[in-house]
Design an enzyme around this catalytic site. Structure first.
Site, PDB file in Angstrom:
ATOM      1  N   ASP A   1      15.630 -33.155   3.554  1.00 52.26           N
ATOM      2  CA  ASP A   1      14.645 -34.236   3.570  1.00 52.26           C
ATOM      3  C   ASP A   1      13.661 -33.938   2.432  1.00 52.26           C
ATOM      4  OD1 ASP A   1      12.575 -35.921   3.902  1.00 52.26           O
ATOM      5  OD2 ASP A   1      12.244 -35.485   6.033  1.00 52.26           O
TER       6      ASP A   1
ATOM      7  N   LYS B   1      27.028 -45.473 -24.098  1.00 47.66           N
ATOM      8  CA  LYS B   1      28.300 -46.165 -24.367  1.00 47.66           C
ATOM      9  C   LYS B   1      28.734 -45.876 -25.802  1.00 47.66           C
ATOM     10  CE  LYS B   1      27.256 -49.893 -21.113  1.00 47.66           C
ATOM     11  NZ  LYS B   1      28.284 -50.141 -20.121  1.00 47.66           N
TER      12      LYS B   1
ATOM     13  N   LYS C   1      16.544 -44.999 -14.270  1.00 48.54           N
ATOM     14  CA  LYS C   1      15.722 -46.188 -14.197  1.00 48.54           C
ATOM     15  C   LYS C   1      15.817 -46.793 -12.804  1.00 48.54           C
ATOM     16  CE  LYS C   1      17.459 -50.361 -15.386  1.00 48.54           C
ATOM     17  NZ  LYS C   1      18.536 -50.911 -14.562  1.00 48.54           N
TER      18      LYS C   1
ATOM     19  N   HIS D   1      17.931 -52.091 -21.163  1.00 53.94           N
ATOM     20  CA  HIS D   1      19.212 -52.115 -21.888  1.00 53.94           C
ATOM     21  C   HIS D   1      19.186 -53.037 -23.109  1.00 53.94           C
ATOM     22  CE1 HIS D   1      20.472 -49.935 -18.444  1.00 53.94           C
ATOM     23  NE2 HIS D   1      20.812 -50.937 -17.682  1.00 53.94           N
TER      24      HIS D   1
ATOM     25  N   ARG E   1      19.685 -36.795   2.005  1.00 55.83           N
ATOM     26  CA  ARG E   1      19.207 -36.698   3.380  1.00 55.83           C
ATOM     27  C   ARG E   1      20.354 -36.700   4.391  1.00 55.83           C
ATOM     28  NH1 ARG E   1      15.119 -41.226   3.727  1.00 55.83           N
ATOM     29  NH2 ARG E   1      17.118 -42.223   3.461  1.00 55.83           N
TER      30      ARG E   1
ATOM     31  N   ASP F   1      15.240 -55.498 -14.788  1.00 55.57           N
ATOM     32  CA  ASP F   1      16.465 -54.729 -14.534  1.00 55.57           C
ATOM     33  C   ASP F   1      17.283 -54.538 -15.816  1.00 55.57           C
ATOM     34  OD1 ASP F   1      18.384 -53.506 -12.719  1.00 55.57           O
ATOM     35  OD2 ASP F   1      19.640 -55.278 -13.015  1.00 55.57           O
TER      36      ASP F   1
ATOM     37  N   GLU G   1      27.171 -60.654 -16.835  1.00 59.05           N
ATOM     38  CA  GLU G   1      27.873 -60.004 -15.717  1.00 59.05           C
ATOM     39  C   GLU G   1      28.448 -61.075 -14.804  1.00 59.05           C
ATOM     40  OE1 GLU G   1      26.138 -56.121 -14.276  1.00 59.05           O
ATOM     41  OE2 GLU G   1      24.340 -57.302 -14.583  1.00 59.05           O
TER      42      GLU G   1
HETATM   43  C1  BG6 Z   1      22.120 -51.380 -14.345  1.00 58.36           C
HETATM   44  C2  BG6 Z   1      21.510 -52.547 -13.618  1.00 58.36           C
HETATM   45  O1  BG6 Z   1      21.139 -50.663 -15.039  1.00 58.36           O
HETATM   46  O2  BG6 Z   1      23.088 -51.871 -15.275  1.00 58.36           O
HETATM   47  C3  BG6 Z   1      22.587 -53.348 -12.908  1.00 58.36           C
HETATM   48  O3  BG6 Z   1      20.571 -52.061 -12.665  1.00 58.36           O
HETATM   49  C4  BG6 Z   1      23.655 -53.777 -13.886  1.00 58.36           C
HETATM   50  O4  BG6 Z   1      22.020 -54.502 -12.280  1.00 58.36           O
HETATM   51  C5  BG6 Z   1      24.164 -52.576 -14.673  1.00 58.36           C
HETATM   52  O5  BG6 Z   1      24.717 -54.353 -13.153  1.00 58.36           O
HETATM   53  C6  BG6 Z   1      25.105 -53.016 -15.773  1.00 58.36           C
HETATM   54  O6  BG6 Z   1      25.718 -51.900 -16.348  1.00 58.36           O
HETATM   55  P1  BG6 Z   1      27.136 -52.021 -17.058  1.00 58.36           P
HETATM   56  O7  BG6 Z   1      27.340 -50.690 -17.696  1.00 58.36           O
HETATM   57  O8  BG6 Z   1      28.123 -52.330 -15.970  1.00 58.36           O
HETATM   58  O9  BG6 Z   1      27.008 -53.143 -18.035  1.00 58.36           O
END
Ligand code: BG6
Length: 487
Positions: free
Chosen positions: A90, A180, A146, A238, A47, A233, A214
């Site tokens: 838009d 990965k 996602k 994952h 946008r 999330d 993290e």
């Molecule tokens: C994303 C999440 O899918 O993966 C984030 O929305 C997260 O919250 C991220 O930080 C982590 O990815 P990576 O590759 O840095 O481990």
């Protein structure tokens, strides 16, 4: 190089964080490494009112930090710039798609990849207007970032909308963990080494741990994160994907459906965590102010844009059981969180103890064998085994040694997950993307936990930023007589 057809890669949300931080640099790498053939165009759509020149300048400025330790080839940079376009559109207005129609019409022979890196609420409307603008060709693909919904029902609504215009075989649902290199190495390790095949089961494996820790906080995403939390999330996608690759039966081939059929069976075999099991097998946490990477950081509730009443979890630990023959009685412990002590992701396969020790002290010093697959920050695979301490001491003294199963250090640069996945979309290879039934099965399992937490009013336990999460997560595994692996 086996890429034969030039593509138009259209990134909706081309000015967003993901596009600037990951997608555009990944496409540049693919271009530089010769994977995007002449004539391939990258069309960023957003946008924001920017000209093509302004967008290119912005990208080049970002490259200075993204590629600060790498050299880039000026010839490819020039070529990349010449094939990079920006359209300010838009997306909610059908008429606004006119410049896209014009640009695509200049190369009707190009295959079209529509990468939807926008809020999921726009997925349906974008697909609809692509259709009414007659921009969907038989070879067109759509890539969905996602989160696809925040529960089963909302994911079905999004998937239904997209399915009106794209066949399932043309829909690529990204889980970047599957891109990965070390994650794909799980497939190589399990299915190209006879060594592991006979012992990959409940008879030899005591338990499995999967940690995705993290150290970062919310990176300006409070609003999004507050609606999702760590369960939606990270765990629903994952961590479950990692679990699937570790636990699935050998697929009959690497073909997209064979692999995904096996992953789906794992998700469908996950034991539901509900009723009294919720208190015993799940831990929710939320970080409070603390110190992270040697800096004082605020708690989740005090983050920018935060709201003091949120009970969203920023940490989850779970004990998961898979109800099938292979994994009967083998718990799988999962944990993930923000603002933890350090960033690392690791899978630990912990083998059973030896049945009888012939060594002094009843073998008390004999550690179980462990296979440790480290995904980040460094990528490595190690096997921990017992060995004799060299020397003449009386009796036989043992020590634990680490066998390094790593790829040679002079191996080529390990590509970013998005490079791999984008190239797979170009190659039309869906193996590493999630099929609709997989996503839905994962939601069915995750929704039970989320609903249970709500019903039983299980609120997150506070943990100090910069630590390993709430102490309840240590208790969760210690209750079973085990402990989290620390190197
Ligand atoms: C994303 C999440 O899918 O993966 C984030 O929305 C997260 O919250 C991220 O930080 C982590 O990815 P990576 O590759 O840095 O481990």
């Amino acid at each position: 190089m086996n890429e034969k057809r030039a593509c138009d890669i259209i990134i909706f949300g081309g000015h967003g964080d993901l596009a600037l931080r990951k997608l555009i640099p990944a496409l540049f790498h693919l271009c530089q490494d010769g994977y995007l053939i002449e004539g391939t165009r990258i069309i960023a759509v957003s946008r924001e009112k920017l000209t093509r020149q302004e967008y290119t300048d912005l990208i080049l400025e970002r490259f200075k930090t993204t590629f600060k330790d790498q050299s880039f080839n000026e010839y490819f940079l020039e070529r990349f710039k010449n094939n990079l376009y920006y359209l300010s559109i838009d997306l909610m207005q059908e008429k606004a798609y006119a410049p896209l129609i014009d640009l695509l019409a200049k190369k009707p022979e190009n295959e079209r990849i529509n990468y939807l890196s926008t809020a999921p609420s726009l997925f349906g409307v974008i697909c609809k207007f692509l259709n009414t603008s007659k921009l969907i060709m038989p070879t067109s693909r759509v890539v969905l970032e996602k989160p696809i919904g925040n529960n089963l029902e909302s994911s079905q609504v999004i998937n239904d909308e997209v399915a009106r215009y794209f066949d399932e075989s043309a829909i690529f649902r990204i889980d970047h963990y599957l891109g990965k290199d070390t994650v794909q190495n799980i497939l190589a390790l399990r299915f190209s080494n006879m060594l592991f095949a006979p012992i990959w089961n409940a008879q030899y494996i005591d338990h499995i741990q999967i940690t995705v820790a993290e150290s970062v906080g919310l990176e300006g995403r409070w609003g999004y994160y507050n609606n999702y939390g760590a369960m939606r999330d990270m765990v629903q996608n994952h961590l479950l994907q990692l679990l699937c690759l570790i636990a699935m039966e050998p697929p009959s081939s690497l073909d997209g459906n064979s692999v995904r059929d096996e992953k789906l069976k794992v998700i469908r075999s996950l034991r539901a965590i509900e009723n009294e099991a919720l208190a015993l097998k799940t831990v929710r946490g939320q970080y409070a102010a603390g110190v992270s990477d040697q800096k004082a950081v605020p708690g989740f509730l005090e983050e920018d844009g935060g709201n003091a009443n949120s009970d969203t979890e920023t940490f989850v630990a779970l004990r998961v059981d898979i109800d099938n023959w292979r994994w009967n009685g083998v718990p799988i412990y999962l944990r993930t969180g923000k603002r933890l002590r350090k960033r690392y992701s690791e899978i630990v396969i912990d083998f059973k103890d030896i049945p009888h020790s012939i060594f002094p002290k009843g073998g008390q010093c004999i550690d179980s064998n462990k296979l440790v697959i480290r995904l980040q920050p460094d990528e490595s695979i190690s096997m921990f085994i017992m060995n004799k301490i060299p020397g003449l001491s009386e009796g036989m003294r043992l020590q634990r040694v680490e066998l390094d199963l790593n790829i040679p250090k002079n191996a080529p640069r390990s590509p970013d997950a998005y490079e791999h996945l984008l190239l797979d979309v170009v190659r039309n290879n869906p193996t590493l993307f999630m099929r609709r039934d997989e996503v839905e099965a994962a939601w069915i399992w995750a929704d039970k936990i989320l609903e249970g937490w709500k019903k039983q009013n299980i609120t997150p336990k506070s943990y100090t930023a910069g630590t390993d999460g709430p102490s309840a997560s240590i208790a969760l595994i210690e209750r079973d007589g085990r402990s989290w692996y620390e190197k």
